[in-house]
Write a protein that holds these residues in place. Sequence first.
Motif, short mmCIF file in Angstrom:
data_model
loop_
_atom_site.label_atom_id
_atom_site.label_comp_id
_atom_site.label_asym_id
_atom_site.label_seq_id
_atom_site.Cartn_x
_atom_site.Cartn_y
_atom_site.Cartn_z
N UNK A 139 0.97 -1.18 0.14
CA UNK A 139 -0.11 0.09 -0.03
C UNK A 139 0.73 1.40 0.16
N UNK A 140 0.38 2.14 -0.75
CA UNK A 140 1.19 3.63 -0.84
C UNK A 140 0.64 4.25 0.45
N UNK A 141 1.53 4.95 1.18
CA UNK A 141 1.13 5.44 2.38
C UNK A 141 0.69 6.88 2.04
N UNK A 142 -0.54 6.98 1.71
CA UNK A 142 -1.00 8.18 1.19
C UNK A 142 -1.39 9.28 2.44
N UNK A 143 -2.04 8.67 3.47
CA UNK A 143 -2.30 9.57 4.74
C UNK A 143 -0.97 10.21 5.22
N UNK A 144 0.03 9.36 5.52
CA UNK A 144 1.24 9.91 6.19
C UNK A 144 1.91 10.80 5.21
#
Length: 147
Positions: A139-144
């Motif tokens: 998963x790409x850490x979008x939120x971070x």
Amino acid sequence: MSSPSTPSNPERFDDRSLGGILVHPLAMVTAFIGPAVVYAVSDHEFTRENARHAFNWHATVVTLAVVAFVTGFLSADEVTVGGESIDPLSIPAPIDTVLMFVGVLLLLATMVAVVATFAYAIIATVKAVSGTAWSYPGAVDIVERFL
């Protein structure tokens, strides 16, 4: 003689929340929308961390599917609209072939990701029950990155 007992860890049980556990099955029904709402409204750290992981995975899968669809559309030779066949874009043959090949690979990757989503949701739910926030692999850490 007393029997050896394993010490319990009450902080571990107190740190868990029902929202942090149920966000993973919720994401199976709502994709990234449910985890985004849970992340926005929750003030519990365990719930927010699980919602963040679920959001990141489901947003990655949806983005992959959209990119696969757009690539497939761009490589289409003909599109039928209202019974009439039209050429959506005039792309030269070599580029069209490359787009088709990439589109097929992206479509296969999307199908693998969708199947993995079911297994990942089960694993993440079980990990959340045991008190661990599990990060979905790939998963790409979008939120971070953006929040």
